[in-house]
Design a protein around this motif. Structure first.
Motif, PDB file in Angstrom:
ATOM      1  N   ASP A  85      -4.842 -12.168   6.756  1.00 33.69           N
ATOM      2  CA  ASP A  85      -4.521 -12.696   5.408  1.00 33.69           C
ATOM      3  C   ASP A  85      -4.204 -12.566   4.812  1.00 33.69           C
ATOM      4  OD1 ASP A  85      -3.870 -15.230   7.370  1.00 33.69           O
ATOM      5  OD2 ASP A  85      -6.333 -15.186   6.456  1.00 33.69           O
ATOM      6  N   THR A 123      -2.551 -13.155   0.184  1.00 32.24           N
ATOM      7  CA  THR A 123      -2.337 -13.396  -1.219  1.00 32.24           C
ATOM      8  C   THR A 123      -1.397 -12.764  -1.672  1.00 32.24           C
ATOM      9  OG1 THR A 123      -3.786 -12.778  -3.097  1.00 32.24           O
ATOM     10  CG2 THR A 123      -4.735 -14.273  -1.094  1.00 32.24           C
ATOM     11  N   ALA A 124      -0.718 -13.961  -2.938  1.00 32.57           N
ATOM     12  CA  ALA A 124       1.631 -12.817  -2.719  1.00 32.57           C
ATOM     13  C   ALA A 124       0.679 -12.476  -4.326  1.00 32.57           C
ATOM     14  CB  ALA A 124       1.173 -14.967  -3.604  1.00 32.57           C
ATOM     15  N   GLY A 125       2.358 -11.907  -3.599  1.00 28.19           N
ATOM     16  CA  GLY A 125       1.428 -10.279  -4.607  1.00 28.19           C
ATOM     17  C   GLY A 125       0.560  -9.160  -4.237  1.00 28.19           C
ATOM     18  N   GLN A 126      -0.344  -9.271  -3.543  1.00 29.38           N
ATOM     19  CA  GLN A 126      -1.299  -8.860  -2.905  1.00 29.38           C
ATOM     20  C   GLN A 126      -0.173  -7.292  -2.440  1.00 29.38           C
ATOM     21  OE1 GLN A 126      -4.187 -10.119  -0.225  1.00 29.38           O
ATOM     22  NE2 GLN A 126      -4.503  -8.110   0.048  1.00 29.38           N
ATOM     23  N   THR A 127      -0.800  -6.036  -2.806  1.00 32.27           N
ATOM     24  CA  THR A 127      -0.103  -5.041  -2.242  1.00 32.27           C
ATOM     25  C   THR A 127      -1.266  -3.910  -1.633  1.00 32.27           C
ATOM     26  OG1 THR A 127      -1.188  -3.026  -4.460  1.00 32.27           O
ATOM     27  CG2 THR A 127       2.094  -4.664  -4.401  1.00 32.27           C
ATOM     28  N   PRO A 144       4.327  -6.149  -2.077  1.00 25.07           N
ATOM     29  CA  PRO A 144       4.400  -6.819  -1.971  1.00 25.07           C
ATOM     30  C   PRO A 144       3.647  -7.860  -0.264  1.00 25.07           C
ATOM     31  CG  PRO A 144       5.133  -7.473  -3.708  1.00 25.07           C
ATOM     32  CD  PRO A 144       5.804  -7.004  -3.015  1.00 25.07           C
ATOM     33  N   ASP A 182       2.891 -10.094   1.042  1.00 23.29           N
ATOM     34  CA  ASP A 182       3.232 -11.601   2.144  1.00 23.29           C
ATOM     35  C   ASP A 182       5.549 -11.427   2.244  1.00 23.29           C
ATOM     36  OD1 ASP A 182       3.228 -10.903  -0.845  1.00 23.29           O
ATOM     37  OD2 ASP A 182       4.126 -13.143  -1.111  1.00 23.29           O
ATOM     38  N   ARG A 183       5.650 -10.738   1.438  1.00 26.91           N
ATOM     39  CA  ARG A 183       6.847  -9.850   1.684  1.00 26.91           C
ATOM     40  C   ARG A 183       7.625  -8.936   2.754  1.00 26.91           C
ATOM     41  NH1 ARG A 183       9.064  -9.427  -4.263  1.00 26.91           N
ATOM     42  NH2 ARG A 183       8.251 -11.034  -5.113  1.00 26.91           N
ATOM     43  N   GLU A 211      -8.344  -8.296  -2.398  1.00 26.83           N
ATOM     44  CA  GLU A 211      -7.593  -8.023  -1.808  1.00 26.83           C
ATOM     45  C   GLU A 211      -8.359  -7.594  -0.535  1.00 26.83           C
ATOM     46  OE1 GLU A 211      -5.216  -4.773  -3.446  1.00 26.83           O
ATOM     47  OE2 GLU A 211      -4.215  -6.428  -4.174  1.00 26.83           O
TER      48      GLU A 211
END
Length: 383
Positions: free
Chosen positions: A259, A261-265, A342, A344-345, A380
């Motif tokens: 899982d 989050t948005a923007g997590q790298t 990121p 999530d992408r 993160e």
């Protein structure tokens, strides 16, 4: 110089050497130059680089009938591929043989010697196909490559070697007007939107229920993965493979995406463990990673996915060469060039496989948490 000469050779065997060098040669300069040549050859032939890799699979001398014909003049022997991609020999009547015999006095000694060399070459080529194309199919699964049904049949089902690779994998097909998900309901009572199947060496496409499928030409095919199936489907396919004693070319059903989050790298839930640097490197190499090219000290393990221009990066506190010290595990990230992407992408299958690599590498042996490391895990690390 050697690669330039290889690129000028139109044979599938030569193209496979170039594709392999572009993907996995240990020297970055060689990989880069092989990539340039691969692009040039693909453009010249009107293909994408991925299609060049598909169309450069050698046959190793096997014909459309799936047999390697080994003539002795008055006699002929046959080679057949086993499910493990080794060559089993028989005489013309089907009796098994361990090796090719010596020439009879009535047979042409030069022809027999040439045939024996041909068998040696075929065995080496089959082993190379298993290594190179196995890696390419794994990457195709990770990045979600797909093929229209007619093209898939041409490149895999009809190819004397590739069809044996395909038979050790589970595939998905969907109508081109369907979404990417694997669980679409049937459309208006007509044909399903999605199918999962395993091809057999004789051309059938078996569903998990052992019923043969007839796919429409307007469907597209990709490799199946646990992130695209329900838990029940994963269990059913594992049982199917076990029942048929199929050894998968690689694991399609274990890796799960974390899982994010948005923007997590970065993923950090394997970070902060004290571990033997040599064991860490061996574990990373076993998963297809190479250490960064610093001569004396390095701090990252890298695995490239050229079709998407992405690189999986597992970092750690660093080690000197040779690795005779303890070090501390770090985080996982995916990069395009020098920029972290990121998570999530990132395609879910790719993220799941890289995360499985990360967990396997950082938990290779009993490791000791470094004092205070828990405070560094942060938000993160959702798992």
């Amino acid at each position: 110089t050697v690669l330039t000469a290889v690129a000028a050779n139109p044979s599938a065997e030569a193209l496979q050497v170039m594709v392999s060098a572009a993907a996995q040669h240990r020297l970055p300069q060689v990989r880069g130059f092989a990539n340039l040549l691969t692009r040039a050859v693909a453009v010249e032939r009107g293909w994408s680089e991925a299609e060049l890799g598909d169309r450069s699979i050698p046959t190793a001398g096997f014909g459309p009938d799936g047999l390697l014909h080994l003539p002795y003049g008055e006699r002929e022997f046959l080679g057949r591929l086993t499910p493990e991609l080794t060559i089993a020999l028989t005489d013309a009547d089907g009796r098994p043989r361990k090796t090719l015999p010596a020439a009879r006095k009535s047979e042409d000694g030069e022809l027999v010697a040439q045939t024996r060399r041909r068998l040696t070459f075929a065995r080496k080529e089959v082993a190379a196909v298993l290594k190179v194309q196995g890696r390419r199919l794994y990457e195709a699964m990770c990045v979600g490559r797909s093929w229209p049904v007619p093209q898939w049949r041409e490149l895999f089902a009809a190819h004397p070697l590739a069809r044996h690779l395909a038979a050790r994998l589970v595939w998905m097909a969907r109508r081109q007007d369907a979404g990417a998900g694997a669980h679409d309901p049937e459309a208006g009572g007509h044909e399903p939107r999605t199918w999962t199947f395993r091809p057999t060496e004789d051309g059938e496409l078996l569903g998990v229920d052992d019923i043969a499928l007839d796919l429409p030409d307007h469907a597209v095919i990709r490799l199946a993965h646990a992130t695209l199936l329900t838990d029940a489907e994963v269990t059913s396919w594992r049982d199917h493979l076990a029942d048929y004693e199929i050894e998968p070319l690689f694991d399609q059903f274990s890796a799960r995406a974390p899982d994010v989050t948005a923007g997590q790298t970065k993923v950090r839930d394997g970070e902060g463990l004290l571990i033997d640097a040599r064991e860490l490197r061996r574990a990373a190499e076993a998963r297809g990673y190479a250490r960064s090219s610093n001569i004396y000290r390095y701090s990252t393990f890298l695995k490239d996915f050229p079709d998407m221009g992405l690189r999986s990066v597992i970092d750690f506190a660093g080690a000197y060469v040779p690795e005779d010290e303890m070090t501390t595990t770090g985080a996982l990230s995916l990069c395009r060039g020098r920029r972290e992407v990121p998570l999530d992408r990132v395609p879910p299958v790719l993220l799941a496989e890289c995360y499985a690599d990360y967990r396997a590498v950082t938990t290779v042996m009993t490791a000791t948490p470094v004092a205070g490391a828990a405070a560094d895990v942060g938000a993160e690390a959702p798992l």
